[in-house]
Scaffold this motif. Structure first.
Motif: not given
Length: 431
Positions: A164-191
Motif C-alpha cells: 500500500n505504500s511502495n508497489r511497482t508492477i513489472n509488466a512482464q512478470t506480474d501481469l500474466p493472467p491465470v486461465l485454468m489449472q493444468a498438469p505439468e505435462d499438459d500440452k494444450t496450445a492456446f490456439t
C-alpha cells in the motif's frame, strides 16, 4: 432522441464493444439499419447526392459520411473524429505459460494502461481471429468469450507488507493472467482453446488452421449507471467509445442537408501511425474519392473537424492537478481543449463556432488547459489537422479514471455533446 434513451443506447454499445473490431462492427450495423451503404475500397464508387455511406479498413476503423444536398465544393464538410482503441492487455503470439499447475498466458501492454486496477478482476477475452478454412481461404472472424475466463491475482499483503505504500508492477512478470489449472505435462496450445471458441461462436466456419489473432482481455462487468442519483456512467473504454457513439448518433440525426463525415480511427493510444490510424492515409483516401483529389484543397478550406476525445475532469482528491481556472467538472458540459504548443488543435476560430452553437442551443461548455508545469496529452486532432490542413477543434466529455479498466463520466455531458455535434453537422457555414 432524449437523454435517457441516449444513455441506454450508449451503455449497450459500450458493453458489446470489447475491442475496436467489435465497436466498428456495431457502428456498421447501426449505419446499415439507417440505410447507409457499405463501400469497398477495392471497388469503384458511385456516390449519389443525399445518400449515406461508410467504409471500413482493417475491420477496426470506419469512415461514415452523408453526401448532403449541397456539393462539398460549395458547402465544405462538417467532420467529426474519434478513436476505437483503448489501453488494454493483449495476448502475445506464443503466450503459453505453465507454472505450479496454473495455465497462464503472456500479455503485452497496449497504450498507457493504468495497471493497478487490472488485478483481482473477472476478465474475459475478445478480438479478431484469422484462420485458414477447409477450402484453403484465409478468413477473419470475431470472438468474444463474454464470461470470466481469466484472473490476475494480487499478491497477498502478508507477502508484500509495502503493497500500500511502495508497489511497482513489472509488466512482464506480474501481469500474466491465470486461465485454468493444468498438469505439468499438459500440452494444450492456446490456439486449441481459441479454435474451440471459434467453433462455438461460428459453427458454420469450417476451420483448417488458426493462423493468427489479435486478442485483448477486458473486464466483464457491463457498463452501468451509478451514483445515488444515477448521475454517473461507469464503464470500460469510455475513452473513447463514448465519442464514437456520439459521432454515429449525431451523423444519423443531423439534417442531412450539408455534407458531413465521421471518422473513427484505430491505434490512437499508440501514436496513430498505421494504415488505419489518423497518421495513415485512410481519411485522405476517402476524401479524394468523394471530392476528387483536384478539389480536395478547396473543400478543406470550407470544412471543419471536431476531434472528440474525453477530457480530464477534476478529481476531488487531487484538485491541485488542474489549473485553478481550467478544471472541468462532470455534468457541467463538454470541454474545449486548448494547448498553444499544439498538443490540441483548437484555435480561437474553431472554439468560437462551438461556443456559438452551444449558446444557440442553451447548453453548457467548459475549457481545459493543462497546468503549465505538467505535460499535455494529445488526440487525433493535431494529426488530422496537420495531414489535411483542416480547421480543427479538440473537445471531449470530462471523465475520471482515464486509462483505467473502469472509467467514470457524467450522464449529461455525452448527451450535450451529441446535441451540439448534431447541430454542427447541419450548420450552414463552418469555415
Amino acid at each position: 432522441m432524449e437523454h435517457t434513451s441516449f444513455n441506454q443506447n450508449l451503455l449497450d454499445f459500450l458493453s458489446t464493444s470489447p475491442t475496436p473490431w467489435h465497436a466498428t462492427r456495431n457502428m456498421a450495423r447501426t449505419l446499415d439499419k439507417a440505410g447507409f451503404q457499405a463501400l469497398d475500397e477495392r471497388e469503384e464508387w458511385d456516390l449519389k447526392q443525399g445518400q449515406g455511406y461508410y467504409v471500413i479498413r482493417n475491420g477496426s476503423s470506419i469512415v461514415a459520411f452523408r453526401t448532403g444536398k449541397r456539393s462539398p465544393l460549395e458547402a465544405g464538410i462538417r467532420m467529426a473524429g474519434a478513436h476505437t482503441d483503448s489501453p488494454c492487455l493483449k495476448v502475445k503470439p506464443n503466450p503459453e505459460m505453465r507454472r505450479k499447475g496454473f495455465y497462464q498466458v503472456g500479455v503485452e501492454v497496449y497504450g498507457g494502461v493504468l495497471l493497478n486496477p487490472w488485478f483481482d478482476r473477472d476478465l474475459s477475452l475478445a478480438g479478431r481471429v484469422t484462420l485458414l478454412d477447409k477450402q484453403g481461404r484465409v478468413q477473419d472472424c470475431l470472438v468474444d468469450f463474454r464470461r470470466p475466463v481469466a484472473f490476475i491475482p494480487s499478491l497477498a499483503i502478508h507477502l508484500d507488507r509495502e503493497a500500500n505504500s511502495n508497489r511497482t508492477i513489472n509488466a512482464q512478470t506480474d501481469l500474466p493472467p491465470v486461465l485454468m489449472q493444468a498438469p505439468e505435462d499438459d500440452k494444450t496450445a492456446f490456439t486449441e482453446l481459441l479454435e474451440a471458441q471459434v467453433k462455438q461462436e461460428h459453427p458454420e466456419q469450417k476451420i483448417g488452421k488458426i493462423l493468427g489473432y489479435e486478442l485483448s482481455f477486458y473486464d466483464v462487468q457491463p457498463a452501468s449507471l451509478s451514483g445515488l442519483r444515477d448521475e454517473f456512467i461507469t464503464s470500460a473504454r469510455l475513452d473513447n467509445l463514448l465519442s464514437c457513439h456520439i459521432g454515429v448518433q449525431a451523423l444519423l440525426e443531423a439534417s442531412g442537408d450539408e455534407p458531413a463525415l465521421l471518422v473513427c480511427n484505430d491505434h490512437e493510444e499508440v501514436g496513430s501511425m498505421s494504415a488505419e490510424g489518423a497518421q495513415g492515409p485512410f481519411l485522405s483516401s476517402v476524401l479524394d474519392r468523394w471530392c476528387g483529389p483536384e478539389n480536395r484543397s478547396r473543400v478543406i478550406a470550407r470544412s471543419m473537424m471536431i476531434s472528440a476525445d474525453n477530457a480530464h475532469g477534476v478529481h476531488p482528491n487531487y484538485i491541485d492537478r488542474h489549473d485553478e481556472n481550467h478544471g472541468p467538472l462532470l455534468n457541467q458540459g463538454p470541454v474545449i481543449k486548448v494547448n498553444h504548443n499544439q498538443r490540441y488543435a483548437t484555435n480561437s476560430r474553431s472554439a468560437a463556432l462551438y461556443r456559438h452553437i452551444s449558446d444557440e442551443l442553451g447548453v453548457p461548455h467548459q475549457t481545459f488547459v493543462v497546468r503549465s508545469d505538467m505535460g499535455c496529452g494529445s488526440t487525433i486532432g493535431p494529426i488530422t489537422a496537420g495531414n489535411l490542413g483542416v480547421t480543427t477543434l479538440d473537445i471531449g466529455v470530462p471523465q475520471l479514471g482515464m486509462h483505467s479498466i473502469r472509467e467514470l463520466c457524467g450522464t449529461r455531458d455525452g448527451y450535450t455533446l451529441y446535441q451540439v455535434l448534431t447541430a454542427f453537422m447541419g450548420w450552414p457555414e463552418v469555415n
